[in-house]
Design an enzyme around this catalytic site. Structure first.
Site, PDB file in Angstrom:
ATOM      1  N   ALA A  29       0.739  -1.170  -0.002  1.00 61.52           N
ATOM      2  CA  ALA A  29      -0.055   0.051   0.114  1.00 61.52           C
ATOM      3  C   ALA A  29       1.042   1.265  -0.154  1.00 61.52           C
ATOM      4  O   ALA A  29       1.940   1.270  -0.130  1.00 61.52           O
ATOM      5  CB  ALA A  29      -0.936   0.044   1.239  1.00 61.52           C
ATOM      6  N   ASN A  30       0.279   2.497   0.166  1.00 60.90           N
ATOM      7  CA  ASN A  30       1.068   3.755   0.094  1.00 60.90           C
ATOM      8  C   ASN A  30       0.096   4.430   1.077  1.00 60.90           C
ATOM      9  O   ASN A  30      -0.650   4.221   1.796  1.00 60.90           O
ATOM     10  CB  ASN A  30       1.241   4.128  -1.153  1.00 60.90           C
ATOM     11  CG  ASN A  30      -0.046   4.641  -2.007  1.00 60.90           C
ATOM     12  OD1 ASN A  30      -0.746   5.355  -1.490  1.00 60.90           O
ATOM     13  ND2 ASN A  30      -0.378   3.819  -2.798  1.00 60.90           N
ATOM     14  N   ARG A  31       0.984   6.067   1.376  1.00 61.92           N
ATOM     15  CA  ARG A  31       0.341   6.753   2.209  1.00 61.92           C
ATOM     16  C   ARG A  31      -0.521   7.696   2.007  1.00 61.92           C
ATOM     17  O   ARG A  31      -1.003   8.562   2.662  1.00 61.92           O
ATOM     18  CB  ARG A  31       1.567   7.457   2.808  1.00 61.92           C
ATOM     19  CG  ARG A  31       2.424   6.721   3.586  1.00 61.92           C
ATOM     20  CD  ARG A  31       3.706   7.654   4.390  1.00 61.92           C
ATOM     21  NE  ARG A  31       4.915   6.915   4.696  1.00 61.92           N
ATOM     22  CZ  ARG A  31       4.754   6.274   6.103  1.00 61.92           C
ATOM     23  NH1 ARG A  31       3.876   6.221   6.629  1.00 61.92           N
ATOM     24  NH2 ARG A  31       5.841   5.726   6.268  1.00 61.92           N
ATOM     25  N   ALA A  95      -3.614   7.325  -5.844  1.00 63.33           N
ATOM     26  CA  ALA A  95      -2.237   6.963  -5.825  1.00 63.33           C
ATOM     27  C   ALA A  95      -2.097   5.427  -5.992  1.00 63.33           C
ATOM     28  O   ALA A  95      -2.161   4.617  -5.200  1.00 63.33           O
ATOM     29  CB  ALA A  95      -1.346   7.088  -4.416  1.00 63.33           C
TER      30      ALA A  95
END
Ligand code: C5P
Length: 224
Positions: A29-31, A95
């Site tokens: 995942a990402n922020r 994102a």
């Protein structure tokens, strides 16, 4: 029952991260918080548009008047976007994970005494690129670019490569601790066919309102 500058328009927004599973309990995942995309969906609905918001896993309330479709992976997001077409405008703030695990395990990976497991990755579809070259390309296609260096230069290149009309570029070099990623404020540069505008730092809902004003003006100019 809707009035405003985007009355009669369909605006498609992607927002948030994607989660790419590794095994039943782990994922890549990402922020991304999804806040900027949700703010844009809210502003477009407030301006009278019909809004479809394709959202990755985020902790946010659905804005009033917005149709929300929740997805997990990049491939789910790509399918949801395709199913939501046609749209007059697409604003791709998500994102999207660049890679997914090639082999998703049915069972939780075990810790072993030998070497840690290797993760094989493969590329995810680029949803913005697919839209840019689609026969259902929205009249106005807007991408986002989170960059940590050469923000405007990279955004210009991205605009050409992805056949987007505009790129909204932001500097995320501060990471999640600073104002932009996960925060309430954003500082963006709007890269269009006619140049670059540097917008001052402002709350994400102000960025959204200003972008929606620009969208309404651009559609009116094109008179379609
Ligand atoms: O290349 P980069 O990931 O920086 O491009 C960002 C832009 O492309 C964003 O608008 C993002 O939503 C979109 N994108 C996408 N699908 C991907 C990767 C990025 O739609 N797989």
């Amino acid at each position: 029952d809707r009035s405003g500058p985007l009355e009669g328009r369909h605006v498609l927004v992607t927002a948030g991260p994607t989660h790419e599973p590794i095994d039943p309990v782990r994922y890549i995942a990402n922020r991304s918080s999804g806040k900027q995309g949700f703010a844009i969906a809210a502003a477009a609905a407030a301006a009278g548009a019909r809004v479809t918001l394709v959202a990755g896993p985020v902790q946010l309330e659905t804005p009033p008047g917005v149709t929300r479709i929740d997805v997990q992976t990049a491939r789910d997001m790509a399918n949801a976007v395709r199913d939501a077409l046609p749209a007059d405008v697409a604003v791709m703030t998500a994102a999207v994970a660049d890679w997914r695990a090639s082999d998703v395990m049915d069972q939780k990976l075990k810790k072993r005494s030998s070497a840690p497991p290797a993760l094989r990755l493969e590329e995810n579809p680029d949803i913005l690129v697919s839209l840019g070259s689609s026969d259902k390309r929205p009249a106005l296609l807007i991408g986002f670019a989170a960059e940590t260096e050469n923000v405007v230069e990279n955004a210009r290149a991205k605009r050409e490569r992805k056949r987007a009309d505009w790129i909204v570029a932001n500097d995320v070099s501060g990471g999640v601790g600073k104002s932009v990623m996960g925060g309430a404020d954003n500082r963006v540069h709007l890269v269009t066919e006619s140049g670059v505008e540097d917008w001052p730092e402002m709350p994400k809902d102000r960025v959204a309102a200003r972008l929606v004003e620009r969208i309404a003006a651009a559609l009116e100019d094109r008179n379609d």
